[in-house]
Design an enzyme around this catalytic site. Structure first.
Site: not given
Ligand code: HH2
Length: 318
Positions: A249, A283
């Site tokens: 992040k 995660r």
């Molecule tokens: N962060 C993201 C998405 N889902 N769910 C939980 N429970 N906690 C988190 O910190 C979280 C989440 C964002 O990360 P990422 O999936 O890599 O990115 P994007 O939302 O752009 O797909």
């Protein structure tokens, strides 16, 4: 390396919240047995079936690529695979339920037919998407809106018997990073999670199926994220397993100056710290290295949650 498929083991949904004090600190040395939930924690591998996710958008939009990536994450030690079809990054455009389903369902089905043993989590805020994913074998709903976006979600999760992750977010993804303000970020996130947990329980989701997540990067400045990590034990004190999502992040890049593809060391540092503060589900995109770092941490700090003070009388210690 591919995980052996001969022993299906216990049903994966039973494993997420299982804490075996005798096994804590003794993660498996063999990576082919790499689902260390019996050690009291789990690595959740991120599978973004999207064109626009902040770090890997477009890489796994093709379903075969997504299935193969998820299979690799499992072999590297992911006990949970979090499948998402809509990016939540600031400014991301909304996706229709049909489009989201078209992205995630074939991946869940493909993983099931390939014999994946990891628990499947569906990263969605839409009840129709969650319902189809649950039908296809998902047993965890990761809802970044904590059941606020879709009024049908709470009842769906309650009826299904699935686990559910309730995450804190200030505002909504499009605008959440526009000057977020808190008087005390930890106290406010904690109060929100407690309130959402009460809401979930009132709708029939039993407490032992709930996981909580402070929502790193969701309506938070750099200082808010750091304060949440520093005082994560206060969130852990709510008595439910805490999920932490710092992987790659931007706040990590703000400190190190590293671009998104070069934040693994920073990701590991925050996950190790979160483990020590009592988080139990991690995660991440880079499962193998984080899994190794946590295995060493777990062996050194065997029971980070031993001193936690549950606020709930029904806190499960299993
Ligand atoms: N962060 C993201 C998405 N889902 N769910 C939980 N429970 N906690 C988190 O910190 C979280 C989440 C964002 O990360 P990422 O999936 O890599 O990115 P994007 O939302 O752009 O797909």
């Amino acid at each position: 390396m591919t995980a052996p498929r001969s022993d299906p083991g216990p049903p994966s949904s039973d494993l997420a919240l299982t804490f075996d004090p005798a096994a804590a600190g003794r993660p498996p040395a063999d990576r082919s047995e790499a689902n260390p939930r019996s050690a009291g924690y789990a690595v959740m591998g991120i599978v973004n079936v999207t064109p626009d996710s902040f770090s890997d958008g477009g890489r796994y939009l093709d379903r075969a690529a997504a299935i193969s990536h998820a299979t690799e994450l499992e072999a590297s030690g992911a006990a949970i695979l979090d499948i998402g079809g809509e990016s939540t990054r600031p400014g991301a455009l909304p996706v229709s339920p049909e489009e989201e389903l078209d992205r995630v369902l074939p991946v869940i089905e493909g993983l099931r037919s390939a014999g994946a043993r990891a628990q499947i989590s569906i990263d969605t805020s839409k009840a129709t998407v969650a319902a189809a994913a649950l039908e296809s074998g998902a047993t965890l709903v990761n809802d970044v809106t904590a059941l606020r976006a879709d009024s049908a979600m709470a009842e769906l999760v309650a009826r299904s018997g699935a686990e559910c992750c309730l995450m804190h977010m200030l505002g909504e993804p499009r605008t959440m990073q526009d000057h977020p303000h808190y008087d005390d970020v930890v106290a406010e996130v904690k109060a929100f999670l407690e309130q959402r947990m009460t809401f979930a329980i009132l709708h029939g989701i039993t407490e032992e199926r709930i996981l909580l997540d402070p929502g790193i990067g969701f309506g938070k400045t750099l200082e808010h994220n750091l304060e949440l990590l520093r005082r994560l034990d206060e969130i852990v004190a709510l008595g439910r397993p805490v999920v932490i999502g710092t992987s790659r992040k931007s706040f990590l890049g703000r400190i190190t100056g590293s671009p998104v593809d070069d934040r693994l060391a920073a990701t590991i540092a925050t996950n190790v710290l979160a483990y020590e503060r009592g988080a139990r589900v991690f995660r991440v995109h880079d499962v193998g290295p984080v899994r190794d770092a946590l295995a060493i941490t777990a062996a050194t700090v065997p029971r980070p949650w031993a001193s936690m003070t549950p606020t709930s009388s029904t806190m499960s210690t299993t």
